[in-house]
Every structure is written in structure tokens, then in C-alpha cells.
Enzyme design. Sequence first.
Site, PDB file in Angstrom:
ATOM      1  CE1 TYR A   1      10.850   3.583  59.527  1.00 48.05           C
ATOM      2  CE2 TYR A   1      10.271   1.260  59.621  1.00 48.05           C
ATOM      3  CZ  TYR A   1      10.545   2.455  60.264  1.00 48.05           C
ATOM      4  OH  TYR A   1      10.508   2.507  61.633  1.00 48.05           O
TER       5      TYR A   1
ATOM      6  CG  HIS B   1       1.318   2.551  64.106  1.00 48.54           C
ATOM      7  ND1 HIS B   1       2.082   3.290  64.972  1.00 48.54           N
ATOM      8  CD2 HIS B   1       2.085   2.376  62.996  1.00 48.54           C
ATOM      9  CE1 HIS B   1       3.258   3.557  64.426  1.00 48.54           C
ATOM     10  NE2 HIS B   1       3.278   3.006  63.227  1.00 48.54           N
TER      11      HIS B   1
ATOM     12  CB  ILE C   1      17.285  15.885  62.472  1.00 49.56           C
ATOM     13  CG1 ILE C   1      16.440  15.128  61.426  1.00 49.56           C
ATOM     14  CG2 ILE C   1      16.686  15.736  63.856  1.00 49.56           C
ATOM     15  CD1 ILE C   1      16.413  13.634  61.630  1.00 49.56           C
TER      16      ILE C   1
END
Length: 328
Positions: free
Chosen positions: A144, A192, A51
Site C-alpha cells: 500500500y 479503522h 478508473i
Amino acid sequence: MHVLVTGGCGYIGSHMVRLLTQRGHRVTVLDNLSTGHRQACGNAELVVADIRDAAAVQRLFAARAFDVVMHFAGLIVVSESVIMPGAYYDVNVAGTLTLLEAMRQTGVQRFVFSSTAAVYGEPQGDGLHRPLREDDPTRPINPYGHGKRMVEQMLADYHTAHGLSSVVFRYFNAAGADPSGEIGEAHHPETHLIPNVLKAALGEGPGLTVYGDDYPTPDGTCLRDYIHINDLADAHLAAAAFMEQQPGAHLFNLGNGRGFSVLEVIEAARRVTGRDIRHVVAPRRAGDAPALVADGARARQALGWTPAYPEVEGIIETAWRWTQARRY
């Protein structure tokens, strides 16, 4: 509609691609495959590019007519952002700006953005003891969260200047897997909680670590609000339709409205798997807030969205199915 899904080979993006495809929409995936898995996005068209590569992104937009962009590509590890802030601002902020400029130049007017509960930082006062609302103060405590908050502001500014409509979703811990067991959460390394708890149940990896047991919560471990990955994808599809009728820069929390502590998640996983899950306690990680629980009323009311998985055990059950039969 024709949807561009950035990061469509990653965990959240792949579930979005699957839902869009099932509903008959045309999907193009943009992914650099740095963390994604090619097989996760199924038969969707895949363009391998970054991107941040403005020329590649502009070529993509010039060659195809997109109706909506759903943006999942980005770096996601809170603790890593503390020691590598430049990388997080480069990918998550500058990369998003590259997308927005390509949209502006080609007239694409709808954008759905993956933000995060990390923009709230450490809730203050009664915010620690009640679900967070979209109008609560944003005080990120790590790069973040800062980067995601910057993009939220960028989207508001692009609506004012260019009429671009957007829906920002502040996620509260996406978890679980598609019930088919064909796609799921597969980060390397995995940071996670739920997938690491389930790895521990299988006896895989170095063992489970609980970071901090001295937070101001009932059992001393962090409280988080878990939302099933398919519920999250459903909300994104609803957002695309919502913007057709309600242009603007919109902001919604996505969560179930209930917090589960780390120890409660471990206990729920024991019940689901029928296995012992041993863990050790380590010091707190930098950038972790004690409690992040969503007030999701705004999304329910505006989008007509209701989570199908309100309990953490149901979420863990789908993740366990994937963990046992991982395909990538």
C-alpha cells in the site's frame, strides 16, 4: 469550478463532494461502487465506472471540461495489501496512471492526490519520537505504501514532462464524520480504529481487537495522528486554489501534529459515549508502524489551513453521532 472527484461515494470522497457542493462548485463523481455508497454523494452527477477502464475514463474526460481532479479512489487496507499486492498496484498505481493520461490528453492541469503516511514506513532514530516532516526519508514497509510513493513520483515526473500541477497530501488517519450525521465512515468490513471502537461501544460486531501491545511507545500500542474528515476536505479545496497561483508538484502532510495511542483512543471514546468498551489484545499486524505523527507546518503556512478539530475527542464525537444514526 468543475471538479472530478474519483471515489466520491466513499468515505473521504463523499465529504469532499459535500463541501464542494456547499461552496457552489460543480461536481462529477467517478466511482465503481465496489466499496462506495451511491447515496453518500448526494445529488452530484455520478458516473459509474472503474478508473482502470481507460476507454470509460477517456470518454468521461472528452465529454466534460474539468478544472481539477481530486483522486480518492483506491484500495486502502494495509494488511490486505501485504497478501494481495497485485490488486493494490493495479488499482492504486495503474488506475492513477489511466487518470493522468486522460488529463494529459485533454489538457486538465490540476490534480490533488490522496497519499498516506505509510510512505514513511517505520520512522528511524529521532523520527520515532517527533512529528514526521515531508523531507524525512520514505521507506514504505507494505505494498500500500509502496504504491502511493510510486504515484508521488509519477506526479513529479508528469509536472516535469507535461506541466501538470499536483498537490500530494500524505494523510495521517482521517477520522470522524460530518457534524450533520448524514454522511460518515461506512466500510465493509471496517478496519479503522475509531469506527470499530464505536461499534464496540454499541455492542455490535465480534468485539474490539487491539493489534499489538509491545510497540516501543509509552503504553505499548501504536501511536497515530488523527485528522477530522472535514478538515481534510478543507485542505483539498485550499489546494485547488493554491495551484492556480503556484504551479508545480507540491507535497504536504495532513495531520494535527499529535499522536494518540490505541488505548488513548479507547479511553477518549469511553468519555464521549459514556459506555464501557471492552477489548482483547492480539499479535501485531503485518505492515503496521509503531508511530506515525505529522509535522503539518508546511500545509498550514502554504495553504493557510488550520484544523478545526485538533483534539481526538471532538473527532470521536462527530463519528459517534454518525454511528448512532447510520443512513447506509
